[in-house]
Design an enzyme around this catalytic site. Structure first.
Site, PDB file in Angstrom:
ATOM      1  N   ARG A  17       0.828  -1.209   0.000  1.00  0.00           N
ATOM      2  CA  ARG A  17       0.000   0.000   0.000  1.00  0.00           C
ATOM      3  C   ARG A  17       0.865   1.262   0.000  1.00  0.00           C
ATOM      4  NH1 ARG A  17      -4.227   0.197   4.720  1.00  0.00           N
ATOM      5  NH2 ARG A  17      -5.109  -1.473   3.452  1.00  0.00           N
ATOM      6  N   HIS A  21       0.615   4.243  -2.741  1.00  0.00           N
ATOM      7  CA  HIS A  21       0.336   5.630  -2.382  1.00  0.00           C
ATOM      8  C   HIS A  21       1.490   6.549  -2.786  1.00  0.00           C
ATOM      9  CE1 HIS A  21      -3.317   5.438   0.441  1.00  0.00           C
ATOM     10  NE2 HIS A  21      -3.238   4.282  -0.193  1.00  0.00           N
ATOM     11  N   VAL A  25       1.152   9.752  -6.293  1.00  0.00           N
ATOM     12  CA  VAL A  25       1.373  11.162  -5.958  1.00  0.00           C
ATOM     13  C   VAL A  25       2.733  11.575  -6.512  1.00  0.00           C
ATOM     14  CG1 VAL A  25       1.542  12.851  -4.100  1.00  0.00           C
ATOM     15  CG2 VAL A  25      -0.038  10.931  -3.886  1.00  0.00           C
ATOM     16  N   GLU A  43       3.324  14.226   2.732  1.00  0.00           N
ATOM     17  CA  GLU A  43       2.069  13.588   2.322  1.00  0.00           C
ATOM     18  C   GLU A  43       1.467  12.705   3.415  1.00  0.00           C
ATOM     19  OE1 GLU A  43       3.339  11.516  -1.196  1.00  0.00           O
ATOM     20  OE2 GLU A  43       4.206  13.363  -2.027  1.00  0.00           O
ATOM     21  N   ASN A  49      -3.973   9.332   3.713  1.00  0.00           N
ATOM     22  CA  ASN A  49      -2.786   8.632   4.194  1.00  0.00           C
ATOM     23  C   ASN A  49      -2.689   8.509   5.708  1.00  0.00           C
ATOM     24  OD1 ASN A  49      -1.753   8.242   1.615  1.00  0.00           O
ATOM     25  ND2 ASN A  49      -0.535  10.116   1.642  1.00  0.00           N
ATOM     26  N   PRO A 118      -7.355   7.032  -4.849  1.00  0.00           N
ATOM     27  CA  PRO A 118      -8.736   6.537  -4.759  1.00  0.00           C
ATOM     28  C   PRO A 118      -9.162   6.383  -3.300  1.00  0.00           C
ATOM     29  CG  PRO A 118      -7.423   5.199  -6.275  1.00  0.00           C
ATOM     30  CD  PRO A 118      -6.464   6.083  -5.537  1.00  0.00           C
ATOM     31  N   HIS A 148      -5.792  -6.207  -2.389  1.00  0.00           N
ATOM     32  CA  HIS A 148      -6.667  -6.197  -1.215  1.00  0.00           C
ATOM     33  C   HIS A 148      -6.920  -7.598  -0.677  1.00  0.00           C
ATOM     34  CE1 HIS A 148      -8.537  -1.970  -2.091  1.00  0.00           C
ATOM     35  NE2 HIS A 148      -7.274  -1.921  -1.724  1.00  0.00           N
ATOM     36  N   THR A 149      -6.425  -8.600  -1.363  1.00  0.00           N
ATOM     37  CA  THR A 149      -6.540  -9.960  -0.840  1.00  0.00           C
ATOM     38  C   THR A 149      -5.758 -10.140   0.459  1.00  0.00           C
ATOM     39  OG1 THR A 149      -6.336 -12.309  -1.440  1.00  0.00           O
ATOM     40  CG2 THR A 149      -4.562 -10.877  -2.163  1.00  0.00           C
TER      41      THR A 149
END
Length: 294
Positions: A17, A21, A25, A43, A49, A118, A148-149
């Site tokens: 993740r 992220h 950006v 950030e 975040n 998102p 996301h698993t």
């Protein structure tokens, strides 16, 4: 990374993740790793975040080891990219070759963190537009969402889902009904427990596999943005991709690897020209910092 994942498999999801992220950006330039200073607004404190990112100390430890062996050679951006690949492998996911040569940014963008990333309740057309903005296709989006698993979500990000249309989309099997009750006990309807977490794939939460897509087909995606890819009114294209990856784990692994490399190659032109190899991933090198008004 092996030590980190053995101590807690959730660390794999944190690093993946973190890389995502970072790349969304101003490109994959390690800007997400920067702490706030007097002249730089990082950030990390941006709303998308502040409560969702972790793994910074893992990157710090890796950087310290590498700096002790070959100082000034390997950028924090490259470290994060490689760590995300290794994190994936360590929980059962695919291997891919990581292109190297990224430079670390000397700036960050709080504003881009607000607008580019998102969100849990993002509509499908909006998600697609955010991925297209990064040069990533609809197929890339659905494949990358498969991370996301192994992920976890905070109550505040799935409350609207479990008290909204979860029952309408779910298969209403005994396990799914029991799981919904567990989610609602974790995340009360009237507020409170915002920091309580639940697995986005409750079937195999610590294994990188295609179970996530089966959950979407059964209407049990934890986030509205995930379930939209299968059940949304505009989901004709994404629904077929979800069904493909649910039926063919190898196809998912191959596309995830390809899409992850593609994401990892999103560049920040400024860093490419004027970037550096940070000595400490949290701060730009002394004497090189630029003012960041974003």
């Amino acid at each position: 990374m092996e030590c980190a994942v053995l101590s807690d498999p959730r660390n794999a999801a944190l690093i993946i993740r973190l890389h995502f992220h970072d790349c969304f950006v101003q490109g994959c330039d390690g800007s997400v790793l920067l702490d706030n200073t007097v002249t730089l607004r990082g950030e990390k404190q941006a709303p998308p975040n502040i409560h969702s990112l972790g793994g910074f100390r893992i990157i710090d430890r890796i950087k310290n080891k590498i700096e002790s062996e070959c100082p000034g050679v390997v950028s924090c951006a490259d470290i994060l990219t490689i760590a995300a690949r290794d994190a994936t492998i360590l929980v059962g996911g695919p291997y891919w070759h990581v292109p190297l040569g990224r430079k670390d940014s000397r700036t960050a963008s709080y504003e881009f963190a607000l607008t580019n990333l998102p969100t849990a309740d993002e509509s499908l057309p909006s998600m697609i537009s955010k991925f297209l903005l990064q040069g990533l296709s609809v197929t890339d989006m659905v494949a990358l969402a498969g991370a996301h698993t192994i992920g976890m979500a905070r109550c505040q990000n799935f409350r609207s889902r479990i008290y909204g249309n979860y029952e309408l989309t779910s298969s209403k099997t005994i396990p799914s009904e029991a799981h919904l009750k567990d989610l609602q006990s974790t995340c009360p309807a009237m507020g409170g427990g915002e920091s309580n977490v639940a697995s986005m794939d409750y079937v195999t939460p610590n294994l990188f596999d295609n179970s996530y897509y089966h959950l979407l087909i059964h209407g049990e995606g934890l986030l509205n943005s995930d379930q939209e890819m299968y059940s949304g009114l505009t989901a004709a294209q994404t629904k077929e991709i979800v069904k493909k990856y649910a039926a063919d784990p190898l196809a998912f692994f191959l596309q995830f690897s390809e899409s992850f490399v593609k994401m990892g190659n999103i560049t920040n032109p400024e860093s490419f020209v004027n970037g550096e190899v940070r000595r400490n991933c949290r701060f730009v090198n002394a004497g090189t910092q630029k003012d960041s008004a974003a």
